[in-house]
Enzyme design. Sequence first.
Site, mmCIF file in Angstrom:
data_model
loop_
_atom_site.group_PDB
_atom_site.id
_atom_site.type_symbol
_atom_site.label_atom_id
_atom_site.label_comp_id
_atom_site.label_asym_id
_atom_site.label_seq_id
_atom_site.Cartn_x
_atom_site.Cartn_y
_atom_site.Cartn_z
ATOM 1 N N GLU A 1 -2.266 0.143 7.957
ATOM 2 C CA GLU A 1 -1.395 -0.915 7.432
ATOM 3 C C GLU A 1 -0.170 -0.341 6.712
ATOM 4 O O GLU A 1 0.960 -0.763 6.949
ATOM 5 C CB GLU A 1 -2.187 -1.817 6.470
ATOM 6 C CG GLU A 1 -1.339 -2.935 5.893
ATOM 7 C CD GLU A 1 -2.079 -3.781 4.861
ATOM 8 O OE1 GLU A 1 -3.295 -3.569 4.658
ATOM 9 O OE2 GLU A 1 -1.429 -4.649 4.254
ATOM 10 N N HIS B 1 0.827 -1.217 0.000
ATOM 11 C CA HIS B 1 0.000 0.000 0.000
ATOM 12 C C HIS B 1 0.863 1.270 0.000
ATOM 13 O O HIS B 1 1.961 1.241 -0.521
ATOM 14 C CB HIS B 1 -0.995 -0.039 1.156
ATOM 15 C CG HIS B 1 -1.697 -1.362 1.225
ATOM 16 N ND1 HIS B 1 -2.810 -1.657 0.481
ATOM 17 C CD2 HIS B 1 -1.393 -2.498 1.913
ATOM 18 C CE1 HIS B 1 -3.166 -2.916 0.717
ATOM 19 N NE2 HIS B 1 -2.330 -3.451 1.577
ATOM 20 N N GLU C 1 1.624 -11.810 5.544
ATOM 21 C CA GLU C 1 0.577 -11.127 6.325
ATOM 22 C C GLU C 1 1.018 -11.261 7.779
ATOM 23 O O GLU C 1 0.821 -12.287 8.417
ATOM 24 C CB GLU C 1 -0.791 -11.774 6.093
ATOM 25 C CG GLU C 1 -1.366 -11.567 4.687
ATOM 26 C CD GLU C 1 -1.908 -10.147 4.429
ATOM 27 O OE1 GLU C 1 -1.811 -9.274 5.323
ATOM 28 O OE2 GLU C 1 -2.416 -9.920 3.313
#
Length: 447
Positions: free
Chosen positions: A290, A275, A408
């Site tokens: 995040e 991101h 993750e």
Amino acid sequence: MNNKYQYIIVLTMAMILISIPVAAESVDLVINGQQVNQDLMVIDGRTLVPAEILSTYFGETVIWDRYKDELRINRNKFKVRLPLNERVAIVNTEVIPLSIKAKLVNDKAMIPLRLLPKIYGGKLAWQASDKTIYYSSNQIEDIDINESKNKFQVIIKTDSLPDSELQLYHQPQRLVLDLKNINIGDAKDIIPLNKNIVKKIRVSQYQVNPASVRIVADINQMSSYYLKKEDSKLILEVKSKNRIVTSSITSDYNLKRPDSNSNLNQKRIVIDPGHGGQDPGAIGISGVEESKVVYQIAKKVNKLLKQENFKTLMTRGQNEFISLSGRAEMANRWPADLFISIHANSNNLSTIGGTATYAHWSASKKNWALAWYVQSEIMKRIQIEDNGLKAANFAVLRETEMPALLIETAFLSNLHEEYLLNTHDFQQQVAEGIVAGIKEYFNNENN
Ligand SMILES: [Zn+2]
């Protein structure tokens, strides 16, 4: 930051939007920092102002059509009709409902104050301490284009920085930037270009209630795009496919293949914090983003890998947006030996937690070995659920030509893990696990 902008920020903190419960005589109006010396009227708690202020403060030519009983403003791309004694204004072709009618009072046309931000953007605010209504409009002052071989910039200068939304559309490929609560001003509506990266820029007053300006960049070719904010300027940057990645985020980048003897054993690793820029990624229960925490982890991985004498390349800077394909392309061009993407997860259920490592579903055995080393080394260092290895078809895994992982790290939707993700210690432990896993992979690679 210009003065006007500072001024608005200070005022809006202390003020509430106006709904003025006081007599007209005691209310003052300040437009863009200038005191208005005209009488206001308050009817049913709604404020009316003389239509004259449209010419005094906004330079409009206001036409009073006695035959149709309406006021008109005719600008280039901007037409306002205000029928007296009706609860609407018509701006271009859009009908805006008004909570109070415009009317003639002692042969003077009076218009609702709330119409102004609908036309000119910006904010209305009421300050109780000096019984004053402050209105600051917001207009586009200028749109500049900065074009080079590798990079294209649209520089949008405004009175104050507007809220914005940027989206990428396909077929044809175009970037659409919407600016909120702002008027188009005298900006040109079409800016033709030399077409290497961007073919054309189109600017329009997309909406008037609320006032929004839309800027569309028709793309010829690009590898990534990024919106940055500087004082009261918004800069939309589009990078060419043929670019050489700039040095700010890629200090170790060069296009030569590792052919000289000194570099022969120096492995190249791309670290990809997920991101960034306009895209915050998942947002935790108490607001941890995040894009920020994964950037911090990525930086720690970068530092540790350098200490271990690896060559590294980060796909993005702290507040930069790079497309998924742009990230893969960076790794392919370098070329990298490994690609490590770092993310934080989210789930509707706040009880879900843990760490998982993803590889592409058609990844090589080598790639799965890497995933196994990295996942196990992380799990040795942190005390959350081990969700193991998973296969996926993520773009960064699919489009990279070397072993690639997407980690993750933990769940932002889980309060405990959100807390952990934001701590230095947890970030450091995850980073050390990733680096230990990478080292183990290379130690075992040639055996
Ligand atoms: Zn993510």
